[in-house]
Design a protein around this motif. Structure first.
Motif, PDB file in Angstrom:
ATOM      1  N   PHE B  20       0.822  -1.218   0.000  1.00  0.00           N
ATOM      2  CA  PHE B  20       0.000   0.000   0.000  1.00  0.00           C
ATOM      3  C   PHE B  20       0.853   1.263   0.000  1.00  0.00           C
ATOM      4  N   VAL B  21       1.966   1.217   0.754  1.00  0.00           N
ATOM      5  CA  VAL B  21       2.858   2.390   0.751  1.00  0.00           C
ATOM      6  C   VAL B  21       3.384   2.609  -0.666  1.00  0.00           C
ATOM      7  N   SER B  22       3.738   1.499  -1.348  1.00  0.00           N
ATOM      8  CA  SER B  22       4.246   1.640  -2.715  1.00  0.00           C
ATOM      9  C   SER B  22       3.189   2.229  -3.628  1.00  0.00           C
ATOM     10  N   VAL B  23       1.956   1.716  -3.516  1.00  0.00           N
ATOM     11  CA  VAL B  23       0.891   2.237  -4.377  1.00  0.00           C
ATOM     12  C   VAL B  23       0.675   3.724  -4.100  1.00  0.00           C
ATOM     13  N   ALA B  24       0.681   4.091  -2.812  1.00  0.00           N
ATOM     14  CA  ALA B  24       0.491   5.503  -2.449  1.00  0.00           C
ATOM     15  C   ALA B  24       1.630   6.356  -3.002  1.00  0.00           C
ATOM     16  N   LEU B  25       2.859   5.803  -2.943  1.00  0.00           N
ATOM     17  CA  LEU B  25       4.021   6.526  -3.463  1.00  0.00           C
ATOM     18  C   LEU B  25       3.909   6.727  -4.965  1.00  0.00           C
ATOM     19  N   ALA B  64      -4.157   2.714   8.129  1.00  0.00           N
ATOM     20  CA  ALA B  64      -4.260   3.925   7.313  1.00  0.00           C
ATOM     21  C   ALA B  64      -3.302   4.996   7.805  1.00  0.00           C
ATOM     22  N   ALA B  65      -3.215   5.144   9.142  1.00  0.00           N
ATOM     23  CA  ALA B  65      -2.320   6.152   9.711  1.00  0.00           C
ATOM     24  C   ALA B  65      -0.865   5.819   9.412  1.00  0.00           C
ATOM     25  N   ILE B  66      -0.502   4.541   9.607  1.00  0.00           N
ATOM     26  CA  ILE B  66       0.889   4.128   9.363  1.00  0.00           C
ATOM     27  C   ILE B  66       1.271   4.371   7.911  1.00  0.00           C
ATOM     28  N   ILE B  67       0.394   3.921   6.991  1.00  0.00           N
ATOM     29  CA  ILE B  67       0.694   4.050   5.566  1.00  0.00           C
ATOM     30  C   ILE B  67       0.744   5.513   5.159  1.00  0.00           C
ATOM     31  N   SER B  68      -0.173   6.297   5.723  1.00  0.00           N
ATOM     32  CA  SER B  68      -0.221   7.716   5.377  1.00  0.00           C
ATOM     33  C   SER B  68       1.062   8.439   5.784  1.00  0.00           C
TER      34      SER B  68
END
Lengths: 130, 176
Positions: B20-25, B64-68
């Motif tokens: 998810f972090v990658s997708v957000a990035l 959500a908080a961690i990934i954000s």
């Protein structure tokens, strides 16, 4: 069946519409308030970092180079308006911030930490002569 | 691989969070590629919020908080500067908090939550700009940012909602 689901979706969004409408209305009100509270200014104050490095009168046309540790910016004053014509920074946002002439309006170049702000005419008039 | 220890951060979580972090990035990167020249600084699409909403709805507030936060830090170091990290962090944290509470209230759908999130993001950024730049007049940008927050919030909410409904991901709760 899909049509039914769509209808259900639509009716279940009424609070979303309400929220959006309220926020847009608030934006309109704030815009009107801000527009009316702005006055024409006479002087621009230029800050680099936390230091005020100069104040220039808007009634005199001119071009000023603002150099700093980070790079340089060119501030142009013409026809009572100030704008940033050139910047050495990477995003060039300040060049797109347009022309400013009303009290409180600003041009900010974050990478170079240059802040140009319109202040009212009387103060700083003496400094113009420098 | 799945331990019974509820509080343990599991290997499968690492993979999921990483994805998810990658997708957000990637979303942040795509956004930095789109050449829009907003007349008001701060107007943006907020594509990364699609992922945050997706995670918030399918996995909950903590992931959500961690990934954000991770996304803001990584995107800031990769594509931005110190200022953009401060601005993004304030916006991300405040908008996530607002979205979390509006989701709890249950009056709103994903779209309403997303609108509130977008506007909260812009509100937090305006306030931080006023403090950091010591300029109260930054507030004069807020009306335009409000409109942009509502418009992009609708678009992002629709996209996030579609992802949430169409792509079912592993629910961390079900592992326990």
């Amino acid at each position: 069946m899909q049509k039914n689901a769509l209808k259900k979706l639509f009716s279940s969004h009424k609070f979303d519409f309400l929220l959006g409408a309220v926020l847009l209305l608030a934006a309109l009100c704030l815009f009107v308030v801000f527009r009316n509270s702005q006055k024409d200014g006479g002087t621009v104050e230029v800050r680099q970092g936390t230091d005020v490095i100069g104040t220039y009168s808007l009634s005199e046309d001119g071009e000023y180079e603002i150099t700093s540790f980070y790079g340089s910016n060119t501030l142009v004053i013409k026809d009572g308006e100030a704008y940033m014509s050139e910047s050495s920074c990477s995003d060039h946002l300040c060049e797109k911030m347009g022309h400013i002439s009303k009290v409180g309006e600003t041009i900010i170049c974050l990478p170079n930490e240059v802040f140009v702000k319109v202040i009212s005419g009387e103060e700083g008039y003496d400094a113009v002569i420098g | 691989m799945r331990s019974s220890d509820k509080n343990k951060f599991m290997e499968s979580d690492v993979a999921l969070y990483g994805m998810f972090v990658s997708v957000a990035l990637v979303m942040s990167y795509i956004e930095s590629l789109i050449p829009i020249n907003p007349p008001v600084p701060g107007i943006k699409l907020g594509l990364a919020n699609i992922v945050i909403i997706w995670v918030l709805y399918s996995m909950g507030i903590k992931p959500a908080a961690i990934i954000s936060v991770l996304r803001v830090l990584l995107a800031g170091f990769l594509f931005g500067n110190l200022y953009s990290i401060i601005f993004s962090m304030a916006g991300a944290v405040f908008s996530l908090a607002v979205m979390f509470f509006l989701k709890k209230v249950r009056f709103f759908t994903v779209i309403g939550v997303s609108i509130a999130g977008g506007v909260a993001h812009n509100l937090a950024q305006t306030v931080v700009a006023m403090i950091v730049l010591e300029n109260v007049w930054m507030a004069s940008y807020f009306p335009a940012l409000l409109v942009s927050g509502v418009v992009s919030g609708i678009a992002i909410g629709i996209l996030g909602g579609i992802l949430y409904r169409k792509i079912k991901i592993l629910q961390p709760d079900k592992k326990q």
